[in-house]
Design a protein around this motif. Structure first.
Motif, PDB file in Angstrom:
ATOM      1  N   GLN A 170       0.819  -1.206   0.000  1.00 27.43           N
ATOM      2  CA  GLN A 170       0.000   0.000   0.000  1.00 27.43           C
ATOM      3  C   GLN A 170       0.861   1.267   0.000  1.00 27.43           C
ATOM      4  O   GLN A 170       0.563   2.230  -0.713  1.00 27.43           O
ATOM      5  CB  GLN A 170      -0.912   0.006   1.218  1.00 27.43           C
ATOM      6  N   LEU A 171       1.919   1.274   0.809  1.00 32.19           N
ATOM      7  CA  LEU A 171       2.791   2.439   0.851  1.00 32.19           C
ATOM      8  C   LEU A 171       3.417   2.697  -0.516  1.00 32.19           C
ATOM      9  O   LEU A 171       3.521   3.854  -0.962  1.00 32.19           O
ATOM     10  CB  LEU A 171       3.878   2.250   1.902  1.00 32.19           C
ATOM     11  N   ARG A 172       3.833   1.648  -1.194  1.00 31.19           N
ATOM     12  CA  ARG A 172       4.422   1.816  -2.523  1.00 31.19           C
ATOM     13  C   ARG A 172       3.392   2.319  -3.530  1.00 31.19           C
ATOM     14  O   ARG A 172       3.702   3.150  -4.386  1.00 31.19           O
ATOM     15  CB  ARG A 172       5.036   0.494  -2.995  1.00 31.19           C
ATOM     16  N   GLN A 173       2.180   1.816  -3.416  1.00 28.81           N
ATOM     17  CA  GLN A 173       1.141   2.263  -4.344  1.00 28.81           C
ATOM     18  C   GLN A 173       0.832   3.743  -4.152  1.00 28.81           C
ATOM     19  O   GLN A 173       0.564   4.468  -5.114  1.00 28.81           O
ATOM     20  CB  GLN A 173      -0.120   1.423  -4.164  1.00 28.81           C
ATOM     21  N   ARG A 174       0.884   4.216  -2.918  1.00 31.67           N
ATOM     22  CA  ARG A 174       0.646   5.638  -2.673  1.00 31.67           C
ATOM     23  C   ARG A 174       1.719   6.504  -3.337  1.00 31.67           C
ATOM     24  O   ARG A 174       1.466   7.666  -3.673  1.00 31.67           O
ATOM     25  CB  ARG A 174       0.625   5.913  -1.170  1.00 31.67           C
ATOM     26  N   LEU A 175       2.914   5.930  -3.509  1.00 29.15           N
ATOM     27  CA  LEU A 175       4.014   6.661  -4.133  1.00 29.15           C
ATOM     28  C   LEU A 175       4.053   6.480  -5.651  1.00 29.15           C
ATOM     29  O   LEU A 175       4.958   6.989  -6.312  1.00 29.15           O
ATOM     30  CB  LEU A 175       5.348   6.207  -3.529  1.00 29.15           C
TER      31      LEU A 175
END
Length: 609
Positions: A170-175
Motif C-alpha cells: 500500500q505504501l508503494r502504491q501511494r508513491l
C-alpha cells in the motif's frame, strides 16, 4: 473545547514498535551476494547433473527489476527469465477477466476465487518451460507464478518465495507503484487497494499456500525498494528456518508489527504516548492486530531480521494458532481485529454503519461481517460516542437530509437523529453490524472487531476531504439497506451501553464481562489485578491488550516458553496451543493496578457445546 492531552500519569514511550519472533538458534539471515550464492549452490546440488534451476516466485507488488539486479550482481553467469513477460496474458485480457470483481465502485468489489494460472497463457507457459529445458545455462525464473513454469519443466529446482506484506504494498502504491502488471500509477489509491484486496491478494495467497511446504528459501521483498527511508538490508532465510520460526510462534505469545497512519480526523494521543514521529500532522489509525495487513519480524541471534506477512502464520499453522473449533468455523482466517482510532485533539469519525451478514455475503462474497466495539483507552472531558437512533425519528427525512448533505447544500444535523453518549476512560460501547455509530473527537479508542475491516458504509463525513484532497467515499445506498432502524435510544441503552458484568472478585483479581452483544461472535473479558492472574486459552486463540499498568509479562506455568513482556497499550496474541498461562507484573513494574482486555471467539472453547 476542553483539552484532551494524554495524562501525565500514564506510561510513555515504552510501546515496542518493532516486536520480533525468534528464528531457530542456529539460523542466520543471509544478505546480498552471500544469500544468492547459497541459493545457487543449493540449486547445483539438486540438479544432479542437469542444468541448475532457481525459481523466485514473487508476491505481486515485489519490485522485480530490483530483485533481478540483485541476482544478476551476485550470479553474473546465470540467465534470468521474467515469466511475467514471457507467459502472462495481456493486460486487456486480465482487466476483462476481473472486471466483475472490481465493479465500478471506488472502494468495494467482489471477492475473487480465481487462481494465478488464470492470468497466464497455457501455450506461453509451455513455451517458457521448453525454453528452460533447451538452454544449458543455469537459469533463474522470476515473477509471480514462476512456480507454474518450473512444474511444467519437470526438472529439479530450488524454490525461493519473495514475500511481501500488504502494508508495504500500500505504501508503494501511494508513491505511484501500480497493481500487478497494471498501467495505473496515477490511479486513486483506494482503487489500487480494491484491486489488491478483492483480486490479487486473494489469488496470491492461494498460490502461496501451495508452496509453503516446499519453499527452500524465503526472501524479504519488503526491504528491497521499500517505500520508507532507512529500510534494512534485504535478507533471506532458509525454508526450514522459516517453517520452524512460524511453528514456534504458534506455540507462544507474540505480537505482530504495528503500523500507523494519519487521517483527516486523526489525533495526537498516539504521537505522544507511543513515541511516534513528531513531524507527522496526526495519527488516526494503528493496526496492531490485523494479520491480513501486519507483518512478523523473524530475528536471528545476531539481531538481523526478515519481514514476512503475519498471514503466513495463519495460513500455515491455523489449528495451533486458532484452535480446532475456531479453525472449523472460520478456516484459515484470523477472525479478531484490534486497532486504535485516535481522535484526541482531532475530529469525529465518519457517521457509519457496517453491513449485515446476509448483505456482505450476497453483495461482496464475504462469509462474515464486521461486528465491532469501541473500548476507551483514554478520553477528554467532552468525549462522546454516537450510537443508535433517537426515538421516533423519521427515517425518510433522515435519508433525505443525508443526501442533501452530500451535495454540500447544508450539513447533516447528526444529533437530530442519532444518540450521543458521554464516553470516559475504560467505557466499552458495543456495535453489532447494522448499528449507526461514530466515535466523537477527543477519544482514544481501542476498536475490537471482527476482521473484514474495509466494509464501512459512511453516511456522513462532516463535509471533509481526505488527506489526498479527494472527498472521502460515502455509500448511502449501501448504508440505507443495512440500517437497523429498531435500534433506538431505549434499545441502545439496554443492549450496547454500560454492559459490564462482574463475574468474580477475590480481592486481588476481578474478572468482568464487557461484551460483545449477543449478535456478535466475540466474547470480551476484562481482568483487573495487582499481582497476577491465571488464564487458559481453552482451545481457542486469545487476543489481549494491556489497557492499564506500565508493563506485565506472560508466563507459562510449565515453562513451555520464555516469559514474554508486554507494555501498556500493546496488543498481543496467545495462540490456542498455549493452553494455561499467567499474566503478572514484572519486577520493574511501578503501577499499582493492571488491566487486560481479552477477546476470544464464543462457542469455541474446549468443553463448550
Amino acid at each position: 473545547m476542553p483539552t484532551a492531552s494524554p495524562s501525565s500519569t500514564d506510561p510513555i514511550g515504552r510501546y515496542e514498535k518493532q516486536p520480533t519472533v525468534p528464528l531457530p538458534a542456529d539460523a542466520r539471515v543471509l544478505t546480498g551476494a552471500t544469500a544468492w550464492t547459497r541459493v545457487a549452490e543449493a540449486a547445483s546440488g539438486k540438479a544432479a547433473g542437469s542444468t541448475p534451476l532457481v525459481v523466485v516466485d514473487a508476491y505481486p507488488g515485489a519490485d522485480l527489476p530490483l530483485i533481478a539486479k540483485e541476482i544478476a550482481d551476485a550470479l553474473p553467469q546465470w540467465r534470468i527469465v521474467d515469466v511475467e513477460e514471457t507467459a502472462a496474458r495481456p493486460l486487456a485480457e486480465i482487466d476483462a477477466f476481473i472486471a466483475e470483481n472490481l465493479t465500478d465502485d471506488r472502494v468495494f468489489g467482489v471477492m475473487s476465487h480465481a487462481t494465478v494460472d488464470a492470468f497466464y497463457d497455457d501455450d506461453r507457459l509451455a513455451a517458457t518451460a521448453a525454453d528452460v529445458l533447451a538452454d544449458d545455462r543455469p537459469t533463474v525464473l522470476l515473477g509471480w507464478g514462476a512456480d507454474l513454469v518450473a512444474r511444467r519443466a519437470a526438472t529439479p529446482y530450488v524454490l525461493v518465495l519473495a514475500d511481501m506484506a500488504r502494508w508495504e504494498i500500500q505504501l508503494r502504491q501511494r508513491l505511484g507503484a501500480t497493481n500487478w502488471r497494471a498501467e495505473n500509477p496515477e490511479e486513486d489509491r483506494l482503487r489500487k487497494y480494491k484491486r489488491g484486496f478483492f483480486v490479487e491478494w486473494r489469488m496470491a495467497d492461494r498460490h502461496k499456500r501451495t508452496m509453503f511446504d516446499r519453499v527452500d528459501f524465503v526472501f524479504d521483498a519488503n526491504a528491497l525498494g521499500a517505500a520508507e527511508p532507512g529500510a534494512r538490508v534485504p535478507g533471506m532465510i532458509t525454508g526450514e528456518a522459516f517453517r520452524a520460526a512460524i511453528e514456534g510462534a504458534a506455540h507462544r505469545p507474540f505480537r505482530v508489527v504495528p503500523f500507523f497512519d494519519p487521517g483527516s480526523w486523526g489525533g495526537q494521543w498516539m504521537k505522544h504516548k507511543l513515541d511516534l514521529d513528531p513531524t507527522k500532522p496526526n495519527y488516526a489509525w494503528c493496526f496492531d492486530c490485523v494479520p491480513e495487513e501486519n507483518s512478523l519480524l523473524l530475528a536471528d541471534a545476531d539481531g538481523a531480521v526478515v519481514e514476512v506477512p503475519s498471514l503466513d502464520l495463519v495460513l500455515t499453522q491455523p489449528k495451533a494458532l486458532l484452535g480446532e473449533r475456531t479453525y472449523a468455523r472460520f478456516g484459515a482466517e484470523f477472525p479478531i481485529r484490534f486497532d486504535f482510532l485516535d481522535t484526541m485533539e482531532g475530529g469525529n469519525l465518519s457517521l457509519q454503519v457496517h453491513p449485515l451478514t446476509d448483505y456482505i455475503q450476497r453483495t461482496f462474497g464475504m462469509h462474515y461481517t464486521q461486528d465491532e466495539s469501541y473500548y476507551l483507552l483514554d478520553a477528554g472531558d467532552d468525549a462522546r460516542v454516537y450510537l443508535g437512533f433517537k426515538d421516533g425519528i423519521d427515517r425518510e427525512a433522515m435519508m433525505a437530509d443525508l443526501r442533501i448533505a452530500q451535495t454540500g447544500e447544508r450539513p447533516f444535523d447528526t444529533e437530530k437523529y442519532v444518540n450521543t453518549f458521554p464516553a470516559k476512560k475504560h467505557d466499552h460501547f458495543l456495535i453489532p453490524a447494522g448499528t449507526v455509530h461514530s466515535s466523537g473527537a477527543n477519544s482514544m479508542v481501542l476498536e475490537i472487531s471482527a476482521t473484514p475491516f474495509i466494509f464501512t458504509f459512511k453516511l456522513w463525513d462532516w463535509g471533509r476531504l481526505g488527506l489526498d484532497g479527494i472527498p472521502r467515499p460515502v455509500h448511502l445506498d449501501h448504508g440505507e439497506q443495512n440500517l437497523e432502524w429498531y435500534r433506538d435510544t431505549a434499545w441502545t441503552e439496554a443492549n450496547l451501553v454500560g454492559q459490564v458484568e462482574e463475574l468474580s472478585n477475590d480481592g486481588d483479581v476481578v474478572e468482568e464481562r464487557t461484551g460483545l452483544h449477543e449478535l456478535e461472535f466475540i466474547e470480551v473479558r476484562r481482568h483487573w489485578f495487582t499481582d497476577q492472574v491465571a488464564h487458559d486459552t481453552e482451545g481457542t486463540v486469545n487476543v489481549l491488550n494491556l489497557v492499564e499498568g506500565d508493563e506485565a509479562e506472560v508466563v507459562s506455568p510449565t515453562g513451555a516458553f520464555e516469559p514474554y513482556r508486554v507494555n501498556y497499550a500493546e496488543t498481543f496474541i496467545i495462540p490456542a496451543a498455549v493452553g494455561p498461562y499467567l499474566i503478572r507484573r514484572t519486577e520493574r513494574s511501578r503501577s499499582e493496578r493492571f488491566g487486560t482486555l481479552k477477546a476470544s471467539v464464543r462457542g469455541t472453547r474446549t468443553g463448550q457445546a
